[in-house]
Write a protein that holds these residues in place. Structure first.
Motif, mmCIF file in Angstrom:
data_model
loop_
_atom_site.group_PDB
_atom_site.id
_atom_site.type_symbol
_atom_site.label_atom_id
_atom_site.label_comp_id
_atom_site.label_asym_id
_atom_site.label_seq_id
_atom_site.Cartn_x
_atom_site.Cartn_y
_atom_site.Cartn_z
ATOM 1 N N PHE A 1 -1.018 -3.113 6.446
ATOM 2 C CA PHE A 1 -1.795 -1.923 6.125
ATOM 3 C C PHE A 1 -1.589 -1.423 4.693
ATOM 4 O O PHE A 1 -1.595 -0.235 4.431
ATOM 5 C CB PHE A 1 -1.483 -0.810 7.136
ATOM 6 C CG PHE A 1 -1.764 -1.229 8.559
ATOM 7 C CD1 PHE A 1 -3.065 -1.435 8.985
ATOM 8 C CD2 PHE A 1 -0.729 -1.477 9.446
ATOM 9 C CE1 PHE A 1 -3.334 -1.854 10.280
ATOM 10 C CE2 PHE A 1 -0.976 -1.888 10.738
ATOM 11 C CZ PHE A 1 -2.287 -2.084 11.166
ATOM 12 N N GLY A 2 -1.439 -2.378 3.777
ATOM 13 C CA GLY A 2 -1.422 -2.002 2.370
ATOM 14 C C GLY A 2 -2.800 -1.633 1.884
ATOM 15 O O GLY A 2 -2.989 -0.650 1.151
ATOM 16 N N SER A 3 -3.803 -2.401 2.285
ATOM 17 C CA SER A 3 -5.179 -2.135 1.879
ATOM 18 C C SER A 3 -6.126 -1.999 3.067
ATOM 19 O O SER A 3 -7.286 -1.629 2.893
ATOM 20 C CB SER A 3 -5.687 -3.255 0.963
ATOM 21 O OG SER A 3 -5.607 -4.516 1.602
ATOM 22 N N ALA A 4 -5.641 -2.295 4.276
ATOM 23 C CA ALA A 4 -6.455 -2.163 5.486
ATOM 24 C C ALA A 4 -6.101 -0.855 6.185
ATOM 25 O O ALA A 4 -4.929 -0.511 6.338
ATOM 26 C CB ALA A 4 -6.213 -3.343 6.420
ATOM 27 N N GLU B 1 7.426 -1.719 0.508
ATOM 28 C CA GLU B 1 6.041 -1.288 0.691
ATOM 29 C C GLU B 1 5.765 -0.891 2.138
ATOM 30 O O GLU B 1 4.788 -0.199 2.425
ATOM 31 C CB GLU B 1 5.090 -2.413 0.281
ATOM 32 C CG GLU B 1 5.077 -2.691 -1.222
ATOM 33 C CD GLU B 1 4.623 -1.498 -2.023
ATOM 34 O OE1 GLU B 1 3.614 -0.867 -1.651
ATOM 35 O OE2 GLU B 1 5.304 -1.178 -3.021
ATOM 36 N N CYS B 2 6.581 -1.347 3.062
ATOM 37 C CA CYS B 2 6.394 -1.080 4.487
ATOM 38 C C CYS B 2 6.450 0.428 4.752
ATOM 39 O O CYS B 2 7.302 1.113 4.178
ATOM 40 C CB CYS B 2 7.485 -1.814 5.272
ATOM 41 S SG CYS B 2 7.352 -1.716 7.065
ATOM 42 N N PRO B 3 5.569 0.975 5.563
ATOM 43 C CA PRO B 3 4.623 0.328 6.477
ATOM 44 C C PRO B 3 3.230 0.108 5.899
ATOM 45 O O PRO B 3 2.248 0.075 6.641
ATOM 46 C CB PRO B 3 4.551 1.350 7.620
ATOM 47 C CG PRO B 3 4.642 2.673 6.911
ATOM 48 C CD PRO B 3 5.614 2.440 5.784
ATOM 49 N N GLY B 4 3.122 -0.053 4.604
ATOM 50 C CA GLY B 4 1.823 -0.164 3.965
ATOM 51 C C GLY B 4 1.316 1.218 3.587
ATOM 52 O O GLY B 4 1.481 2.193 4.331
ATOM 53 N N ARG B 5 0.688 1.309 2.437
ATOM 54 C CA ARG B 5 0.277 2.612 1.902
ATOM 55 C C ARG B 5 -0.631 3.389 2.848
ATOM 56 O O ARG B 5 -0.454 4.595 3.064
ATOM 57 C CB ARG B 5 -0.439 2.396 0.558
ATOM 58 C CG ARG B 5 -0.969 3.669 -0.093
ATOM 59 C CD ARG B 5 -1.608 3.354 -1.439
ATOM 60 N NE ARG B 5 -2.705 2.402 -1.312
ATOM 61 C CZ ARG B 5 -3.965 2.741 -1.034
ATOM 62 N NH1 ARG B 5 -4.276 4.020 -0.865
ATOM 63 N NH2 ARG B 5 -4.914 1.823 -0.961
ATOM 64 N N ALA C 1 3.464 -6.808 9.134
ATOM 65 C CA ALA C 1 3.089 -7.682 8.010
ATOM 66 C C ALA C 1 2.660 -9.068 8.476
ATOM 67 O O ALA C 1 2.690 -10.017 7.704
ATOM 68 C CB ALA C 1 4.223 -7.785 6.994
ATOM 69 N N THR C 2 2.251 -9.177 9.738
ATOM 70 C CA THR C 2 1.800 -10.452 10.288
ATOM 71 C C THR C 2 0.309 -10.672 10.098
ATOM 72 O O THR C 2 -0.229 -11.676 10.558
ATOM 73 C CB THR C 2 2.123 -10.528 11.785
ATOM 74 O OG1 THR C 2 1.724 -9.304 12.428
ATOM 75 C CG2 THR C 2 3.605 -10.735 12.032
ATOM 76 N N GLY C 3 -0.366 -9.745 9.416
ATOM 77 C CA GLY C 3 -1.803 -9.868 9.228
ATOM 78 C C GLY C 3 -2.571 -9.171 10.337
ATOM 79 O O GLY C 3 -2.023 -8.810 11.379
ATOM 80 N N ASN C 4 -3.862 -8.997 10.114
ATOM 81 C CA ASN C 4 -4.706 -8.265 11.063
ATOM 82 C C ASN C 4 -5.640 -9.174 11.853
ATOM 83 O O ASN C 4 -6.488 -8.692 12.599
ATOM 84 C CB ASN C 4 -5.520 -7.216 10.300
ATOM 85 C CG ASN C 4 -4.636 -6.273 9.509
ATOM 86 O OD1 ASN C 4 -3.622 -5.805 10.009
ATOM 87 N ND2 ASN C 4 -5.011 -6.012 8.260
#
Length: 456
Positions: free
Chosen positions: A370-373, A433-437, A295-298
Motif C-alpha cells: 500500500f505504498g501507492s495502492a 516504509e511499512c505499512p505503506g503511505r 508487501a506480498t503484492g495485491n
C-alpha cells in the motif's frame, strides 16, 4: 469466557488428554512436494524449494557486473517467492526482480520487484527466537500465484559513503551483495477440505497433537478444532469480559470493549502446525497494536487469502528461521480477520512483527502492498473492529497514547521508553516504509472507529 488470560499450558494438556483417540502421529512430511502425488487426502503441507543464486554472465546490454540470479528455468509448482541469505544483520542494498511462468498456460509474467528491506520484521534482540542461530536475512515474500517457471536477478545498487579525505566528502560505491543468497519458492499446499474437515490427518475429525494444542488455547472462545471463532454482539462481549474478570462490583458499569469480530482460526486457513515450535511465548499484556502491510503484492483474490497466509507462514518459519508466522493477526482485502501466531487470539502472544517493540504489543498485517495502492475500506474497518475488541480486553483506549520500551532498533536505542499511538504503523517503531503511505494515512480513521466501537 472465564479465564481467557489463563495459562495455555493447562488448557492444552487437558484438551490433549480428553482426545487421545483423535490424535494422529502419522503425519506427512512437511517438505512433501505438491506435484509428487504422495500427499495424504485432506493434507495441506506444501513445500519449499531453496535454489542457490550465482553470478550471471555479464552482458553490457542486459546486466551489470556481478549481478546474481538464476536464468529462466522450469521448477516444481509454487505460488510465493522470496530471497534469503546467511547473515540476518546484512542488508541487501540492491534490487531484486523476478518473473514467473503461470502453471497451465506457459505465459511468462513481466519483471516484478520484490521488497528488499525486510529486516524491520524480526524477533526482538535478546529473545530465544532471535538468538537461536537460525535467523536469515530476507526480502519480503511476493505472491505470484500458481507458477512452474522462474527467473530472478539481483543487482547491487550504489550507496553514498562518507570519506574523511579530500573533497568530495562522500562518494558512490557499489555495495556488496549478501553472502549465501538463495531463491525460496514456496508451495503453500492445497486448500483445507470443505465442511470443517481437518487440514491434517486422514480421518474426518482427527487432530494431530500440535493441531489440538493450537486450537485448545482458544477453547474459551470456540470448540476444539473450530475453523472460526464466532462474532459476538457488544452486550455479550461486555458480559463475557465481566465474567472473565470474576465479576465487577457494579456489573452495570460496562467496560470499554468492542464486539468480538469473527476470526478465522489457524485450523480454518490450513496451518500445518508441525512447522512451528511447539510451545507458546507470551508477554504480560497488550498495550499497543502495530499495523503492517505484508508487501506480498495485491494480485490475489479473497478466496486465495488462506493460501497467501500459508505461504507467508512457511516462508517465515522454513526460509527465515522464525518460530512461527510473525504477525498476531492477518486481514485480507475483503476485511476477513485471521488468527496469526499460535497461542490464543485473546492472549498476549509475543510476535515477531516490529523489531524492538514486540513486547506488550500485537502485530496486524493487511495482505497487500500500500505504498501507492489505496487500502480497501473493508480492511481498514477490520483493523478498527479487531483492535476495539482485543485492546478492550486489556482496558486500552485505541485513540490514546502509550509507552513501550525499545529492545533495540534503528530508531530507538535499547531501553528507551517511547511514547506511541496505541494504534501505530510499523514505521512509528522502526525506520521503514511499512505499512505503506496510503495505509498509514488511514490509521487515524481506524483509531476513531475503534474507539467508537468501544463506546468511548
Amino acid at each position: 469466557m472465564r479465564g481467557f488470560l489463563a495459562s495455555s499450558i493447562g488448557v492444552t494438556c487437558a484438551a490433549a488428554l480428553a482426545l487421545p483417540l483423535a490424535l494422529s502421529s502419522g503425519a506427512v512430511a512437511a517438505t512433501t512436494p505438491s506435484a509428487s502425488g504422495t500427499r495424504a487426502a485432506g493434507a495441506v503441507p506444501g513445500s519449499t524449494q531453496s535454489l542457490p543464486l550465482s553470478v550471471l554472465p555479464y552482458d553490457r546490454a542486459l546486466r551489470a557486473p556481478g549481478e546474481q540470479g538464476l536464468t529462466r528455468r522450469e521448477v516444481r509448482p509454487f505460488s510465493l517467492v522470496g530471497v534469503v541469505w546467511d547473515d540476518p544483520a546484512a542488508a541487501l542494498e540492491g534490487r531484486v526482480q523476478v518473473r514467473t511462468r503461470a502453471t497451465g498456460t506457459g505465459v511468462w509474467s513481466g519483471w516484478q520487484d520484490i521488497e528488499t528491506h525486510n529486516d524491520d520484521h524480526a524477533p526482538d534482540p535478546g529473545t530465544a527466537e532471535h538468538d537461536a542461530g537460525r535467523l536469515r536475512g530476507s526480502t519480503a515474500p511476493l505472491w505470484v500465484g500458481d507458477s512452474d517457471g522462474v527467473e530472478v536477478r539481483v543487482r547491487a545498487e550504489s550507496v553514498r559513503v562518507h570519506r574523511a579525505a579530500v573533497p568530495p566528502a562522500s562518494a558512490a560505491v557499489q555495495a556488496p551483495l549478501p553472502k549465501g543468497m538463495r531463491l525460496e519458492l514456496v508451495d503453500p499446499g492445497a486448500e483445507p477440505p470443505p465442511g470443517g474437515a481437518p487440514a491434517e490427518g486422514p480421518r474426518a475429525g482427527a487432530l494431530t497433537a500440535p493441531s489440538a494444542a493450537a486450537s485448545a488455547v482458544n477453547a474459551d472462545l470456540a470448540p476444539l478444532g473450530a475453523t472460526a471463532i464466532p462474532a459476538l454482539g457488544k452486550k455479550r462481549t461486555e458480559a463475557e469480559l465481566i465474567e472473565a474478570r470474576g465479576g465487577e462490583a457494579d456489573a452495570r458499569v460496562r467496560p470499554f470493549i468492542g464486539p468480538r469480530p469473527s476470526i478465522v482460526t489457524r485450523k480454518g486457513w490450513g496451518a500445518d502446525e508441525r512447522l512451528r515450535e511447539s510451545d507458546f511465548v507470551y508477554t504480560s499484556k497488550v498495550k499497543a497494536a502495530f499495523v503492517h502491510h505484508s508487501a506480498t503484492g495485491n494480485n490475489y483474490s479473497c478466496s486465495q487469502a488462506p493460501s497467501v497466509i500459508r505461504g507467508i507462514y512457511r516462508y517465515h518459519v522454513k526460509s527465515m528461521g522464525w518460530r512461527d508466522i510473525g504477525y498476531n493477526f492477518v486481514i485480507d482485502k475483503c476485511g476477513t480477520i485471521y488468527e496469526g501466531r499460535a497461542g490464543g487470539v485473546a492472549k498476549p502472544v509475543m510476535g515477531a512483527h516490529t523489531l524492538g517493540f514486540n513486547t506488550n504489543s500485537m502485530g496486524i498485517a493487511v495482505l497487500g502492498t500500500f505504498g501507492s495502492a489505496k487500502p480497501p475500506a473493508a480492511a481498514v474497518d477490520a483493523i478498527a473492529r479487531l483492535t476495539a475488541w482485543k485492546l478492550g480486553l486489556y482496558g486500552v483506549n485505541p485513540s490514546g497514547k502509550t509507552y513501550l520500551t525499545s529492545a533495540g532498533g534503528n530508531l530507538y536505542a535499547k531501553g528507551k521508553k517511547v511514547r506511541l499511538n496505541v494504534i501505530s504503523g510499523h514505521r512509528d517503531g522502526f525506520a521503514t516504509e511499512c505499512p505503506g503511505r496510503l495505509l498509514y494515512n488511514k490509521l487515524g480513521t481506524a483509531r476513531t472507529a475503534s474507539a467508537s466501537l468501544q463506546g468511548r
